[in-house]
Design an enzyme around this catalytic site. Structure first.
Site, PDB file in Angstrom:
ATOM      1  N   GLY A 169     -12.507   0.390   1.197  1.00  0.00           N
ATOM      2  CA  GLY A 169     -13.523   0.333   0.166  1.00  0.00           C
ATOM      3  C   GLY A 169     -14.630   1.331   0.458  1.00  0.00           C
TER       4      GLY A 169
ATOM      5  CG  MET B 161     -10.319  -6.215   5.586  1.00  0.00           C
ATOM      6  SD  MET B 161      -9.592  -7.379   4.410  1.00  0.00           S
ATOM      7  CE  MET B 161      -9.781  -8.925   5.303  1.00  0.00           C
ATOM      8  CD  GLU B 162      -6.170  -4.165   7.929  1.00  0.00           C
ATOM      9  OE1 GLU B 162      -6.079  -5.257   7.358  1.00  0.00           O
ATOM     10  OE2 GLU B 162      -6.510  -3.107   7.348  1.00  0.00           O
TER      11      GLU B 162
ATOM     12  CD  GLU C 257      -2.886  -0.949   2.448  1.00  0.00           C
ATOM     13  OE1 GLU C 257      -4.039  -0.534   2.321  1.00  0.00           O
ATOM     14  OE2 GLU C 257      -2.396  -1.301   3.545  1.00  0.00           O
TER      15      GLU C 257
ATOM     16  CB  ILE D 233     -16.997  -5.417   1.822  1.00  0.00           C
ATOM     17  CG1 ILE D 233     -17.110  -5.930   3.259  1.00  0.00           C
ATOM     18  CG2 ILE D 233     -18.358  -4.936   1.314  1.00  0.00           C
ATOM     19  CD1 ILE D 233     -18.077  -7.084   3.440  1.00  0.00           C
TER      20      ILE D 233
ATOM     21  CG  ASP E 281     -12.053  -1.451  -3.154  1.00  0.00           C
ATOM     22  OD1 ASP E 281     -13.110  -1.827  -2.624  1.00  0.00           O
ATOM     23  OD2 ASP E 281     -10.961  -1.460  -2.561  1.00  0.00           O
TER      24      ASP E 281
END
Length: 235
Positions: A77, A170-171, A11, A151, A194
């Site tokens: 996202g 996710m974190e 990232e 997702i 996204d």
């Protein structure tokens, strides 16, 4: 000391090589990168994906490097239609989306004996936002939710995601929970990689857009670190 938690090195392409005077220590199986900004030091750890990794990495910074502020920078996202690629989300609250202990009287997505949501420190968030106001990317405020599923528009209906949420990662909530228990100030800066509203699948979009959002994350890391250290020295 300020600590930065980022999930994946991918990232932040070439970030470490662009920094001066970086020293790396291995603690609890994490590579902790110590970078010099204006003769002060900040910690950076790549936690890996998921809640347990993120919590362990955060606690490592708190216990071993005595950080008093944690910033989670990374991709997320978009689950709101008005948010575009590489827009910035500065959440004011973070919670989980994959927790259900309502049978014991808790709210949906609330862990037992935990807050229903983790509220971001307003003063710290304002300091960070002042750095980002000159960015061309739109800055969005709202709720980000965390869980251990990538997702997309096909699976989002499987989860009880708060309709007020604008982003998903996710974190973030795991980092917020760890900071909450250790009285450490916490801010998250999320760059949209996204969206469930785009025609391209979220997974392919993440890969295709990696360089774009990665360059934004790199700039945010450097700008925020320099500015916070400078402001701290000026007080």
């Amino acid at each position: 000391m300020i600590g930065f938690v980022i999930a994946l090195e991918s990232e932040t392409p070439n970030l470490l090589s662009s920094l001066n005077d970086v020293h790396t220590s291995k603690v609890n199986n994490f590579d902790i990168h110590i970078a010099n900004f204006l003769n002060e030091y900040v910690c950076l750890v790549y936690s890996g994906v998921g809640k347990v990794n993120a919590a362990n990495a955060t606690l490592t910074l708190i216990n071993h490097f005595k950080v008093n502020k944690i910033i989670n920078i990374g991709s997320c996202g978009a689950i709101a239609s008005n948010i575009g690629l590489c827009d910035i989300i500065l959440p004011n609250v973070i919670s989980y989306y994959d927790v259900d202990v309502t049978a014991f009287g808790y709210e949906k997505n609330q862990l037992p004996k935990e807050p229903a949501t983790y509220v971001i420190d307003k003063v710290f968030a304002e300091e960070v936002e002042n750095v980002l106001k000159l960015y061309p990317s739109a800055i969005n405020h709202g709720k980000v939710v965390t869980g251990e599923t990538f997702i997309n528009r096909k699976n989002i209906a499987n989860f009880a995601i708060d309709e007020k949420a604008i982003g998903v990662d996710m974190e973030g909530a795991a980092i917020a929970q760890t900071c909450h228990h250790n009285n450490v100030k916490f801010v998250a800066i999320k760059v949209v990689s996204d969206s469930i509203f785009h025609t391209t699948s979220n997974e392919d979009a993440w890969k295709d857009n990696m360089k774009l959002f990665g360059n934004v994350i790199n700039k945010i890391f450097a700008d925020v670190a320099y500015t916070l250290i400078y402001n701290q020295q000026s007080r």
